[in-house]
Design a protein around this motif. Structure first.
Motif, PDB file in Angstrom:
ATOM      1  N   GLY A 225       0.828  -1.202   0.000  1.00 16.66           N
ATOM      2  CA  GLY A 225       0.000   0.000   0.000  1.00 16.66           C
ATOM      3  C   GLY A 225       0.861   1.250   0.000  1.00 16.66           C
ATOM      4  O   GLY A 225       1.971   1.266   0.550  1.00 16.66           O
ATOM      5  N   LEU A 226       0.355   2.305  -0.599  1.00 17.67           N
ATOM      6  CA  LEU A 226       1.112   3.538  -0.748  1.00 17.67           C
ATOM      7  C   LEU A 226       1.442   4.172   0.602  1.00 17.67           C
ATOM      8  O   LEU A 226       2.512   4.760   0.775  1.00 17.67           O
ATOM      9  CB  LEU A 226       0.320   4.532  -1.611  1.00 17.67           C
ATOM     10  N   GLY A 227       0.539   4.036   1.578  1.00 25.60           N
ATOM     11  CA  GLY A 227       0.758   4.639   2.891  1.00 25.60           C
ATOM     12  C   GLY A 227       1.995   4.099   3.577  1.00 25.60           C
ATOM     13  O   GLY A 227       2.794   4.858   4.139  1.00 25.60           O
ATOM     14  N   ILE A 228       2.177   2.775   3.543  1.00 24.24           N
ATOM     15  CA  ILE A 228       3.346   2.159   4.181  1.00 24.24           C
ATOM     16  C   ILE A 228       4.624   2.539   3.441  1.00 24.24           C
ATOM     17  O   ILE A 228       5.644   2.856   4.066  1.00 24.24           O
ATOM     18  CB  ILE A 228       3.186   0.635   4.226  1.00 24.24           C
ATOM     19  N   ILE A 229       4.564   2.547   2.119  1.00 25.77           N
ATOM     20  CA  ILE A 229       5.745   2.910   1.331  1.00 25.77           C
ATOM     21  C   ILE A 229       6.152   4.350   1.600  1.00 25.77           C
ATOM     22  O   ILE A 229       7.345   4.659   1.783  1.00 25.77           O
ATOM     23  CB  ILE A 229       5.480   2.686  -0.170  1.00 25.77           C
ATOM     24  N   MET A 230       5.178   5.240   1.655  1.00 18.78           N
ATOM     25  CA  MET A 230       5.476   6.635   1.981  1.00 18.78           C
ATOM     26  C   MET A 230       6.054   6.745   3.389  1.00 18.78           C
ATOM     27  O   MET A 230       6.934   7.568   3.648  1.00 18.78           O
ATOM     28  CB  MET A 230       4.200   7.474   1.865  1.00 18.78           C
ATOM     29  N   GLY A 231       5.552   5.913   4.295  1.00 17.42           N
ATOM     30  CA  GLY A 231       6.096   5.898   5.653  1.00 17.42           C
ATOM     31  C   GLY A 231       7.555   5.485   5.661  1.00 17.42           C
ATOM     32  O   GLY A 231       8.381   6.075   6.379  1.00 17.42           O
ATOM     33  N   TRP A 232       7.890   4.457   4.869  1.00 24.01           N
ATOM     34  CA  TRP A 232       9.286   4.033   4.751  1.00 24.01           C
ATOM     35  C   TRP A 232      10.158   5.187   4.266  1.00 24.01           C
ATOM     36  O   TRP A 232      11.244   5.436   4.805  1.00 24.01           O
ATOM     37  CB  TRP A 232       9.406   2.874   3.767  1.00 24.01           C
ATOM     38  N   CYS A 233       9.681   5.895   3.223  1.00 26.11           N
ATOM     39  CA  CYS A 233      10.459   7.012   2.674  1.00 26.11           C
ATOM     40  C   CYS A 233      10.658   8.093   3.730  1.00 26.11           C
ATOM     41  O   CYS A 233      11.751   8.656   3.865  1.00 26.11           O
ATOM     42  CB  CYS A 233       9.748   7.585   1.443  1.00 26.11           C
TER      43      CYS A 233
END
Length: 470
Positions: A225-233
């Protein structure tokens, strides 16, 4: 003939040979041991940053996650790369210009002693957790590579011996020079292993037909999901600008320009490895649907021919070595510079300080090994620990770019709030209004810094120097 064993032994010999050479450079003084005499060139910075990033989490951890969620796990390395690039553009040259050795040193220079103390204790805790993860990954690699010789635990012990030994012998020079070998091995091994794995299983289309239908394994985003990926970034951009291990590399640069270029090149170099590891994790899901996810990458590589398997798993272990050495050195520097020299023996001579730094490497290496026996879930544990760097990064950015808002107590209270948010996030799930704790950390830490600016009238002691740096 055990070809994987021969390959690993040759690799270990190569590492120690490099470290013995590095010892001659590091022996010229404590600054040479902890900062390579501030003589790291652009290529050495690039491979050292890449080596720090591509460790257990970026290979074993990514494959472990990909085993369950698919290709999206590869974004972890993209996030790391983005963080390194942002560090290069925004902060690396600034750190080099400050001519410091550690993040807590910056906190005391511009704020106060209590800010220094809470910073050094928090940084040590973070680095201890991250270092411990490297033993888990290293043990998994050796247990799969040489199952007749190593168990997971004995593989972790062997990893500890090499991690501690390399760092003890040559310090930052060992980390920098050995990463030339490590990064080259990582790239050769990972690329050829990914190609061989896909080919041996009939190609990606054939693998796709055998994957469980309930997870979008080959979609670049849906598995997480985009939310988790953005969180990683957000986490990686945050931590690269203030984690001691990355800051120490920038401080060891030969010049501000080389610090900046080295981080940008290193960030670009680390991006492809994550998706290659993720592809092998996906292939392991098809070939070995019932194994432990942590063993996904080592297991799939052992299905290759012995030479390729040996080179690739040696490459994965090289990733662990490169990361662990930098982390151990960073933690040792924090203790020796910001606790021993600052509070216990301020007048210590350079030779004794070098001895203390080396003894600290051994002690912290053993401590992190003990901690590693309790850790599971490499990526999850790592990302939670790294979220705490938000308070450091917020403080650094205000110090450099908005010094007029800095107050003597800003660093201390921002750190207290950053720690509190992380603790509350773990204890009370009902406050998890965002997909990742990093978002709440940024809001809380920026809010705290601004609130202190309004309520506290005592400005930072060295504000004029701060303006010069900015």
């Amino acid at each position: 003939m055990n070809l994987p064993l021969i390959i690993v032994v040759c690799y270990i010999i190569g590492l120690f040979a490099i470290s013995i050479y590095a010892r001659k450079l590091a022996a010229k003084g404590s600054e040479n041991f902890i900062l390579a005499g501030r003589k790291l060139t652009t290529p050495l910075i690039a491979v050292t940053v890449t080596g720090l990033a591509i460790g257990g989490a970026s290979t074993i951890g990514v494959a472990e996650r990909a085993y369950n969620v698919g290709l999206a796990a590869g974004w972890y390395n993209v996030a790391w790369g983005l963080g390194a690039i942002v560090m290069g553009v925004v902060a690396a040259a600034k750190y080099r210009k400050l001519n410091i050795s550690t993040v807590p040193e910056l906190f005391e220079r511009f704020y106060d002693v209590k800010g220094h103390i809470i910073c050094v204790l928090s940084q040590i805790v973070i680095l201890l957790v991250i270092t411990s993860l490297q033993y888990v990954a290293g043990g998994a690699i050796l247990a799969s590579l040489l199952p007749n010789i190593f168990t997971l635990k004995t593989g972790m012990i062997m990893s500890a011996v090499v991690f501690i030994g390399i760092t003890f012998i040559g310090g930052m020079w060992s980390a920098g020079l050995s990463n030339i070998l490590n990064v080259a091995l990582i790239y050769v091994g990972t690329i050829f292993a990914a190609i061989s794995t896909l080919t041996s299983q009939g190609g990606l289309n054939n693998i796709a037909l055998k994957l469980p239908a309930d997870v979008a394994y080959l979609h670049p985003i849906k598995g997480l999901g985009l939310g988790i990926i953005m969180g990683w970034c957000a986490v990686m951009v945050t931590q690269t600008m203030s984690l001691q291990a990355t800051v120490q590399i920038a401080c060891g640069a030969k010049s501000e320009k080389q610090a900046k270029k080295g981080f940008i090149i290193g960030g670009l170099m680390m991006i492809p490895i994550g998706f290659l590891a993720a592809l092998m994790g996906i292939a392991a899901k098809v070939a070995y649907p019932d194994i432990s996810a942590t063993m996904a990458l080592p297991k799939i590589i052992m299905s290759l021919n012995p030479i390729m398997a040996g080179i690739t798993l040696a490459a994965l272990w090289a990733a662990d070595v490169s990361t662990a050495c930098n982390l151990l050195l960073g933690t040792s520097t924090l203790f020796s510079q910001d606790i021993y020299k600052r509070f216990i023996n301020p007048n210590v001579d350079d030779n004794k300080f070098m001895i203390i730094s080396k003894i600290t490497v051994i002690f912290l290496g053993l401590l992190t090994f003990g901690l590693s026996l309790t850790i599971v879930g490499i990526l999850k544990t790592l990302l939670v620990a790294l979220s705490l760097t938000t308070a450091f990064t917020v403080t650094f950015l205000f110090t450099i770019f908005a010094p007029g808002l800095c107050r003597k107590n800003s660093a201390f209270y921002t750190m207290i709030v950053g720690i509190s948010v992380l603790v509350l996030w773990q204890l009370f799930p009902q406050i998890r209004i965002f997909s990742h704790v990093i978002y709440l950390e940024w809001i809380a830490c920026i809010g705290t810094f601004l609130l202190v600016a309004v309520l506290d009238s005592v400005k930072t002691v060295d504000l004029d120097r701060t303006k010069e740096v900015a």
